[in-house]
Design a protein around this motif. Structure first.
Motif, short mmCIF file in Angstrom:
data_model
loop_
_atom_site.label_atom_id
_atom_site.label_comp_id
_atom_site.label_asym_id
_atom_site.label_seq_id
_atom_site.Cartn_x
_atom_site.Cartn_y
_atom_site.Cartn_z
N VAL A 39 0.94 -1.25 -0.30
CA VAL A 39 0.22 -0.21 -0.34
C VAL A 39 0.84 1.51 -0.01
CG1 VAL A 39 -2.00 1.44 1.81
CG2 VAL A 39 -1.69 -1.33 0.90
N ILE A 40 1.90 1.21 0.47
CA ILE A 40 2.96 2.58 1.09
C ILE A 40 3.16 2.90 0.02
CG2 ILE A 40 5.14 3.47 1.77
CD1 ILE A 40 2.87 2.45 3.91
N PRO A 41 3.80 2.52 -1.38
CA PRO A 41 4.96 2.18 -1.91
C PRO A 41 5.84 1.76 -1.00
CG PRO A 41 4.96 3.16 -3.41
CD PRO A 41 4.13 4.11 -2.79
N PHE A 42 6.57 0.82 -0.45
CA PHE A 42 7.95 0.41 0.30
C PHE A 42 9.27 -0.13 -0.44
CE2 PHE A 42 11.04 -2.36 2.62
CZ PHE A 42 11.45 -1.08 2.97
N GLY A 43 10.07 0.54 -0.74
CA GLY A 43 10.83 0.60 -1.71
C GLY A 43 12.67 1.22 -1.36
N GLU A 44 13.77 -0.28 -1.19
CA GLU A 44 14.80 0.25 -0.78
C GLU A 44 15.71 0.52 -1.70
OE1 GLU A 44 15.77 -2.97 2.31
OE2 GLU A 44 14.25 -4.01 1.30
N THR A 45 15.14 1.21 -3.23
CA THR A 45 15.95 2.44 -4.03
C THR A 45 15.44 3.64 -4.20
OG1 THR A 45 15.30 0.95 -5.52
CG2 THR A 45 17.27 -0.08 -4.96
N HIS A 46 15.91 4.38 -4.68
CA HIS A 46 15.36 5.55 -4.67
C HIS A 46 14.51 5.60 -6.08
CE1 HIS A 46 17.41 8.06 -1.88
NE2 HIS A 46 18.83 7.55 -1.74
N GLY A 47 15.17 4.91 -7.17
CA GLY A 47 14.18 4.53 -8.18
C GLY A 47 14.25 5.92 -9.07
N PHE A 48 13.61 6.25 -10.17
CA PHE A 48 13.63 6.83 -11.37
C PHE A 48 15.53 6.30 -11.83
CE2 PHE A 48 11.30 9.77 -7.72
CZ PHE A 48 9.96 10.02 -9.24
N GLU A 49 15.57 6.91 -12.42
CA GLU A 49 16.68 6.36 -13.79
C GLU A 49 17.52 6.21 -13.23
OE1 GLU A 49 19.83 8.64 -17.49
OE2 GLU A 49 18.83 10.05 -15.70
N VAL A 50 18.50 6.86 -12.40
CA VAL A 50 19.56 5.82 -11.16
C VAL A 50 19.57 4.84 -10.60
CG1 VAL A 50 21.57 8.23 -11.65
CG2 VAL A 50 19.92 7.70 -9.32
N ASN A 51 18.15 4.88 -9.54
CA ASN A 51 17.69 3.91 -9.09
C ASN A 51 19.07 3.56 -7.57
OD1 ASN A 51 15.53 2.21 -8.40
ND2 ASN A 51 15.69 0.48 -9.23
N THR A 52 20.15 4.84 -6.82
CA THR A 52 20.62 3.74 -6.27
C THR A 52 20.40 3.23 -4.62
OG1 THR A 52 20.62 6.01 -5.96
CG2 THR A 52 22.24 5.52 -7.13
N PRO A 53 20.45 2.07 -4.26
CA PRO A 53 19.80 1.23 -2.86
C PRO A 53 19.86 3.12 -2.05
CG PRO A 53 21.54 0.31 -3.79
CD PRO A 53 21.36 2.34 -4.48
N ARG A 54 18.79 2.96 -0.75
CA ARG A 54 18.93 2.95 0.04
C ARG A 54 18.87 2.17 1.30
NH1 ARG A 54 11.88 5.90 -0.22
NH2 ARG A 54 12.88 7.53 -1.64
N GLU A 55 19.83 2.29 1.36
CA GLU A 55 20.31 1.20 2.48
C GLU A 55 20.76 1.30 3.76
OE1 GLU A 55 23.08 -0.42 1.06
OE2 GLU A 55 24.33 0.53 -0.66
N ASN A 56 19.46 2.20 4.39
CA ASN A 56 19.32 1.77 5.51
C ASN A 56 17.77 2.49 5.87
OD1 ASN A 56 21.37 1.26 7.21
ND2 ASN A 56 21.76 3.47 6.55
N ALA A 57 16.76 1.44 4.45
CA ALA A 57 15.67 2.21 4.90
C ALA A 57 14.50 0.33 5.58
CB ALA A 57 14.62 1.84 3.15
N TRP A 58 15.13 -0.31 5.44
CA TRP A 58 14.64 -1.45 6.16
C TRP A 58 14.49 -1.66 7.05
CZ3 TRP A 58 17.18 -4.23 10.29
CH2 TRP A 58 18.64 -3.09 10.49
N PRO A 59 14.95 -1.14 8.82
CA PRO A 59 14.17 -0.78 9.73
C PRO A 59 12.24 -0.50 9.54
CG PRO A 59 15.76 0.34 9.77
CD PRO A 59 15.84 -0.19 7.92
N TYR A 60 12.59 0.63 8.65
CA TYR A 60 10.87 0.82 8.14
C TYR A 60 10.06 -0.91 8.14
CZ TYR A 60 6.17 1.74 6.63
OH TYR A 60 4.32 2.20 6.63
N ARG A 61 10.52 -1.88 7.34
CA ARG A 61 9.84 -2.75 7.27
C ARG A 61 9.56 -3.35 8.43
NH1 ARG A 61 14.36 -6.56 6.95
NH2 ARG A 61 14.85 -5.54 5.29
N ASP A 62 10.89 -3.34 9.08
CA ASP A 62 11.00 -4.63 10.15
C ASP A 62 9.89 -3.28 11.49
OD1 ASP A 62 12.97 -5.83 10.00
OD2 ASP A 62 14.04 -5.85 10.71
N TYR A 63 9.55 -2.88 11.45
CA TYR A 63 8.53 -1.98 12.62
C TYR A 63 7.18 -2.46 11.89
CZ TYR A 63 4.86 1.24 13.28
OH TYR A 63 3.52 2.01 13.24
N VAL A 64 7.15 -2.53 10.91
CA VAL A 64 6.00 -2.99 9.84
C VAL A 64 5.24 -4.09 10.88
CG1 VAL A 64 4.40 -3.38 8.42
CG2 VAL A 64 5.83 -1.15 8.29
N ILE A 65 5.85 -5.16 10.39
CA ILE A 65 6.77 -6.80 11.08
C ILE A 65 6.26 -6.48 12.86
CG2 ILE A 65 7.58 -8.51 11.21
CD1 ILE A 65 8.98 -7.76 8.75
#
Length: 912
Positions: free
Chosen positions: A221-247
């Motif tokens: 629903v969010i939508p949750f992703g661990e990269t920035h998207g768009f052209e370069v789509n580089t990683p968001r290294e520290n986005a994963w704690p939100y996933r753990d929070y939801v769990i």
């Protein structure tokens, strides 16, 4: 050249009675205005044939008619031609001076527009069903009473209950996304307790597997992703704690208003990771935005729009973003409402901030307790290591260079070459320098380097921080070479240096193959160890990690193994910790004024708007312009979670219904507005929403009600003895005359496959695993890995979610790519799905591992092997004809072939 009419005509008033709207004004509007601003067409959002719409105004000016102020009214200015870009009417005969004077007089007299003279009557969109308060509920109602009533209206009845084997498998797949074990199925089938199913439901809801399953639905629903998207789509290294929070939130059954509050203002509650919700969407990086102020303002408006859109869709089920450029065309959301909500989020910026939650503090405390134990064990291991000589080649994980003790104040580690012909910059995850006293002197040393690559996980300070693995490492900024130097506060007598590319042994690129270690003593640098003391580097896959020491007694060899085992155990425990104090959950700052923007254009500011919410829904929310940033988010979260707001409860219970039955009562889960679908059973939806609130906003309470209902426990087969074929009445099964079977989602297909093969790794939380080969391109290229191992055998919810790139096998199963909100997944059937399941390396690997499991449990008897495989995969024994065909297949092609067939069956892939 346009000729302006004299101002005198604007203010001239008739000497006689007041202007009559129906007799004098309406005919002028009908003749000159209705063709562009009437029932069939409303240019620029302006409608002049209906009182409420005309007095509200359009996209350009709201309002366009200012009662008592004809000279200031935009409508009159357009008619007079004062704006060279806007002339009304643009075609046809112009208004005469007398007609303009009549309109001016009418406006100056107060623009009196009597009721009952409109050409048409507009529906009041504030009276739409979803905006109405929840009606009082009749006592004694239940899910089944509403379902049966609708079925009876259509001449249909419910199916009988499914058998127990079907029910336990269905329940496990819905609540856990995993199959039950053979033992659990047999125990449930044989349990005579009439409350056996209710007890099973409670046990599954209280399992940690539950949160892993249901967090995935929310992340869609969010939508949750661990990269920035768009052209370069580089990683968001520290986005994963939100996933753990939801769990964790689903497992704790966090009350829904609290869940809302934490995601909008978790930083005020010690729940830092929770605000990852606000910045979950894709975002442009600074290098992708123009340096001029106009480009920056446009990008900022897009960011804020995503925050508003995500919040409106997730919690309200409304398309708030449609009011960015003008009042919402269908729902009671004004452009002013949109910018009032923008003022709520105006102080939120994309980016990372320190994770100061108790969870991180607890993890750091335990890390501090375990690290000295690991250092002591490593020092004992060093004593088994011979002094410099021809030993094992350089390894990615751990290298021990032992030398004669030397007293020094500095140690330098110089990289001379890396693997793959110096293709990459060298990497060190941790550099340890052991003194003869058994201490790691590097922990307190000052560090300098020849040059460092800078990122959130690759930093010079990570070289000696006591954390292992690639996620906290140092990388040189020069391909093939680089050096680091550690200086002690006082002289140290050292005897060994321990180092590695990745102590957690996940990555093998950037490997150091030639190096030199030097100590500063007697005012000069002296080499104390180097790669010349080792075997020549060949191929990382062929290197032994660490051979048993030679020339020592068997007792000493046993001691060596005990120390190795102790170190491995400590490293596994250390691996489970949060390895970084940063989280991608937004940065907060006090914002400046928020302005309404003309047609949403960042450069076209209009009047200032103060923080608020949708005025037509719930209790009023009006905040001062100087309200502190965090207080804005807190107030908005309270407004969303208030019982007077009828939408959040309706929207959430509809989401639950969707995931339990495959379709929501409202089939547009993110749009409860006028353009959204009507509910198939509105009375049931309102009852569920009211019960949700009455039950303390408990999600688990609602799920318990749903799965214990007769409607959910129905058999899924089409009845053959029914008076009428229910498919002719309700082909989509919206009325629930049976349980609607459906294919499992991509994550469940993969997780069930791993569980059936006996390879599923149930480790929870922490940084996820990747199914893509590593690369360091500026524009990221996500090529699937060729080989998979135990590292990739965790649940798919822990797979790093890359935007615009899919798992090479399971992405074909309608898996969202996190590009936009996916509140309801499509369910397609394509040839690619069958090809992936039958031919992919991952599936064939798991089929072979299933064969190994079956052989171990059933022995060499083919009949027993087939029996075992069916029970593991389908939770039932095979029928006689199935057993016959599968035994023949196994004899001719082996157990692995049987596993491939099983993984491709509808029964394996579908919810029963």
């Amino acid at each position: 050249m346009k000729r302006l009419l004299p101002l005198a005509l604007m203010t001239a008033l008739p000497a006689s009675a007041a202007v009559d709207f129906a007799r004098e004004v309406k005919p002028i509007l009908e003749q000159h205005c209705y063709s562009c601003h009437g029932e069939k067409k409303q240019k620029s959002g302006l409608r002049l044939d209906v009182k409420s719409a005309a007095l509200k105004g359009g996209d350009y000016h709201a309002p366009a008619i200012l009662p008592g102020k004809a000279a200031d009214s935009p409508l009159l200015k357009f008619i007079r031609g004062e704006d060279p870009d806007i002339l009304m009417p643009p075609k046809g005969p112009r208004l005469t001076a007398a007609e303009i004077a009549t309109l001016a007089a009418w406006i100056n007299e107060g623009a009196v527009w009597p009721d009952g003279v409109d050409s048409v009557k507009l529906a009041d969109n504030r009276k739409h069903w979803s905006f109405q308060p929840l009606p009082p509920q009749k006592p004694g109602s239940s899910i089944d009473t509403f379902i049966k009533a609708k079925l009876q209206e259509n001449g249909l009845t419910m199916n009988p209950s499914a058998d127990r084997r079907t029910l336990i498998r269905r329940l496990y797949l819905v609540l856990h996304g995993l199959p039950p074990s053979v033992e659990e199925v047999n125990a449930f089938v044989a349990d005579p307790d009439p409350r056996a199913f209710e007890k099973l439901v409670d046990r599954l809801l209280n399992s940690p597997r539950y949160g892993e399953r249901w967090a995935r639905h929310w992340l869609d629903v969010i939508p949750f992703g661990e990269t920035h998207g768009f052209e370069v789509n580089t990683p968001r290294e520290n986005a994963w704690p939100y996933r753990d929070y939801v769990i964790q939130s689903f497992n704790k059954d966090t009350p829904y208003p609290r869940f809302i509050m934490e995601q909008l203002a978790g930083d005020t509650l010690g729940m830092d990771a929770a605000t990852g919700f606000i910045v979950a969407a894709a975002a442009l990086l600074p290098g992708q935005i123009g340096k001029d102020e106009e480009s920056k303002d446009k990008a900022r408006q897009d960011e804020l729009n995503d925050m508003i859109s995500g919040t409106g869709g997730a919690f309200l089920g409304l398309t708030l973003h449609c009011a960015r450029c003008h009042d919402h065309k269908f729902d009671p959301v004004s452009q002013k409402d949109y910018y009032a909500i923008q003022a709520i989020f105006a102080g939120v910026r994309h980016g990372e901030r320190p994770l100061s939650s108790a969870k991180f503090e607890d993890a750091e405390k335990e890390h501090a307790e375990l690290l000295p134990k690991l250092i002591a064990a490593t020092h004992r291991l060093i004593q088994f290591e011979p002094l410099a000589g021809q030993r094992v080649a350089v390894h990615a994980r751990r290298n021990i260079d032992r030398f004669k003790p030397v007293t020094t104040t500095k140690v330098r580690f110089a990289v001379l070459a890396t693997s793959e012909n110096n293709r990459y910059e060298p990497c060190l995850d941790e550099l340890e320098i052991y003194s003869t006293e058994g201490k790691n002197a590097a922990l307190d040393a000052k560090v300098v380097a020849s040059g460092s690559m800078k990122s959130s996980k690759h930093r010079l300070e990570h070289l000696n921080d006591g954390h292992y693995g690639n996620e906290r490492s140092w990388i040189s900024n020069t391909k093939g070479t680089g050096w680091v130097e550690l200086e002690f506060s006082q002289p140290q007598t050292i005897e060994a240096v321990v180092w590695g590319r990745d102590r957690l042994e996940k990555l093998r690129d950037r490997q150091i193959v030639k190096y030199r270690i030097e100590a500063f003593a007697d005012k000069a640098w002296t080499t104390i160890a180097s790669s010349a003391d080792r075997k020549a580097y060949a191929n990382e896959k062929t290197q032994a990690q660490m051979p048993e020491p030679r020339g020592i007694t068997p007792e000493r060899v046993a001691d060596w193994h005990r120390v190795r085992g102790e170190i491995e155990d400590l490293e596994k425990r250390l691996q489970s910790f949060v390895s970084t104090p940063m989280v991608y959950a937004g940065r907060f700052e006090q914002p400046g004024p928020t302005h309404k923007l003309y047609r949403g254009e960042a450069a076209q500011k209009r009047e200032q708007v103060t923080p608020g919410a949708v005025e037509a829904i719930g209790a009023p929310l009006h905040l001062r312009a100087d309200t502190p940033e965090k207080d804005r988010r807190v107030a908005f979260a309270k407004w969303l979670g208030a019982p007077k707001n009828p939408l959040p409860a309706r929207v959430l219970v509809n989401r639950l219904w969707l995931q339990h039955f495959g379709e929501g009562i409202v089939s547009t889960p993110n749009d409860f507005g006028v353009n959204g679908a009507r509910p198939s059973n509105p009375e049931l939806l309102d009852w569920l929403a009211a019960e949700f609130i009455r039950g303390g906003w408990s999600i688990k309470h609602m799920q318990r009600l749903i799965v214990t209902s007769a409607a959910w426990q129905q058999d899924s087969h089409v009845p053959v003895s029914s008076p009428k074929d229910p498919r002719t009445v309700d082909a989509a099964c919206r009325l629930l005359w049976r349980f609607p079977p459906r294919r499992l989602e991509a994550e469940a297909v993969r997780d069930v496959m791993l569980a059936t093969a006996g390879t599923l790794d149930l480790r929870m939380g922490g940084r996820g695993y990747s199914v893509f080969a590593p690369n360091s391109n500026y524009v990221r290229v996500y090529d699937p890995k060729v080989e998979y191992g135990p590292t990739e055998w965790r649940r798919m919810v822990y797979q790093t979610k890359v935007r615009m790139a899919q798992d090479s096998t399971f992405g074909a199963f309608d898996c969202p790519d996190a590009g936009q909100s996916s509140p309801k997944r499509s369910r397609s059937t394509t040839p690619l799905q069958a090809l992936n399941l039958f031919n992919s390396g991952f599936v064939n690997q798991q089929a072979a591992l299933l064969a190994t499991r079956v052989e171990k449990q059933a022995g060499d008897n083919i009949s027993k092997q087939v029996q075992c495989a069916f029970e593991l995969a389908f939770n039932r024994p095979p029928a006689a004809d199935e057993a016959k065909e599968c035994e023949q297949l196994t004899r001719e092609h082996g157990l692995t072939a049987l596993g491939r067939v099983i993984f491709n069956t509808n029964e394996f892939l579908f919810l029963p």
